[in-house]
Design an enzyme around this catalytic site. Structure first.
Site, PDB file in Angstrom:
ATOM      1  N   ASP A 103       3.557   6.376  -1.696  1.00 15.09           N
ATOM      2  CA  ASP A 103       3.164   6.646  -3.070  1.00 15.09           C
ATOM      3  C   ASP A 103       1.831   5.965  -3.371  1.00 15.09           C
ATOM      4  O   ASP A 103       1.464   4.969  -2.728  1.00 15.09           O
ATOM      5  CB  ASP A 103       4.220   6.124  -4.046  1.00 15.09           C
ATOM      6  CG  ASP A 103       5.562   6.809  -3.863  1.00 15.09           C
ATOM      7  OD1 ASP A 103       5.593   7.899  -3.265  1.00 15.09           O
ATOM      8  OD2 ASP A 103       6.573   6.238  -4.310  1.00 15.09           O
ATOM      9  N   LYS A 104       1.149   6.451  -4.365  1.00 15.81           N
ATOM     10  CA  LYS A 104      -0.160   5.908  -4.739  1.00 15.81           C
ATOM     11  C   LYS A 104      -0.094   4.408  -5.007  1.00 15.81           C
ATOM     12  O   LYS A 104      -0.995   3.653  -4.631  1.00 15.81           O
ATOM     13  CB  LYS A 104      -0.694   6.651  -5.971  1.00 15.81           C
ATOM     14  CG  LYS A 104      -2.086   6.230  -6.404  1.00 15.81           C
ATOM     15  CD  LYS A 104      -2.551   7.043  -7.600  1.00 15.81           C
ATOM     16  CE  LYS A 104      -3.904   6.564  -8.097  1.00 15.81           C
ATOM     17  NZ  LYS A 104      -4.388   7.339  -9.260  1.00 15.81           N
TER      18      LYS A 104
END
Length: 239
Positions: A103-104
């Protein structure tokens, strides 16, 4: 292998560009100028040079990146910086890609390679390659949560594979926990969703291991380096 293909895949330039280098007599094979782009070379035996510098051919590249938060696990993105934007120009190749996604806002272990077969085997649900995460959690995780992880949790109508929850530290006063989680699959936002199913919330997440290879302590956040032969073997042994 054709000489122009050898040079292009070695990162010297595009096929069109290397053809020009060859035509101009800037390329030698075994100390002899070679002006035919279709000339055959053996990557294991022949010595190829460009402008006096030996050009080594390497089919596959393997980099370990300590992904920082704020960049996306993609080769390109119209809005955000990607993990490939962290690469120096000298190391960047168009065929490199991240193996799987973080995920970012998730940090840590990310393999970057152009070896599609290895990537497929590491990510295949049938292989059950372990991924270990370090998480900071809002809420006190307990033995009941550990049992829930082992039994599996319903996500999108499917039961997750048994997962391991290791509780490193809890703070009753602050109502927080530090845990490590080992998964054998990679569902969308899986760690966060499994923790949420236990009534808690992940506030920080970092992947620290994939298969038999752990993220080195000396690899700074946002930095990368090529895998050693030993590290690559450790990773391949995981599949």
């Amino acid at each position: 292998m054709r000489l122009d293909k050898y040079l292009a895949e070695a990162g010297l330039g595009s096929r069109k560009e290397v053809k020009q280098y060859i035509k101009k007599g800037q390329v030698t094979v075994n100390d002899q100028v070679e002006k035919k782009d279709k000339a055959q070379v053996d990557p294991l035996k022949d010595v190829v040079t460009f402008a006096g510098e030996v050009i080594k051919y390497q089919e596959f590249y393997y980099y370990l990146l300590n992904k920082p938060a704020g960049v996306v696990s993609a080769t390109e993105d119209k809005k955000d910086r990607t993990v490939m934007d962290l690469f120096a120009e000298a190391d960047y190749r168009k065929d490199l890609f991240p193996v799987g996604r973080l995920d970012k806002d998730t940090e840590g272990f990310l393999l970057i390679t152009n070896d599609g077969q290895l990537a497929h085997e590491l990510l295949s649900p049938k292989k059950h390659v372990e991924k270990e995460y370090l998480a900071q959690v809002k809420g006190v995780m307990n033995e009941q949560d550990q049992q829930t992880f082992v039994k599996g949790i319903q996500l999108d109508g499917e039961l997750t594979l048994p997962a391991e929850l290791m509780i490193d530290e809890t703070d009753e006063e602050k109502q927080t926990s530090t845990v490590r989680i080992v998964l054998k699959e990679g569902k969308f936002h899986q760690v966060k969703r499994m923790v949420k199913a236990c009534g808690k919330e992940v506030t920080y997440l970092k992947r620290i291991r994939m298969g038999g290879l752990a993220l080195p302590d000396d690899l700074a956040k946002g930095s990368y380096r090529e895998l050693s032969g030993e590290e690559l073997e450790q990773l391949k042994a995981s599949k």
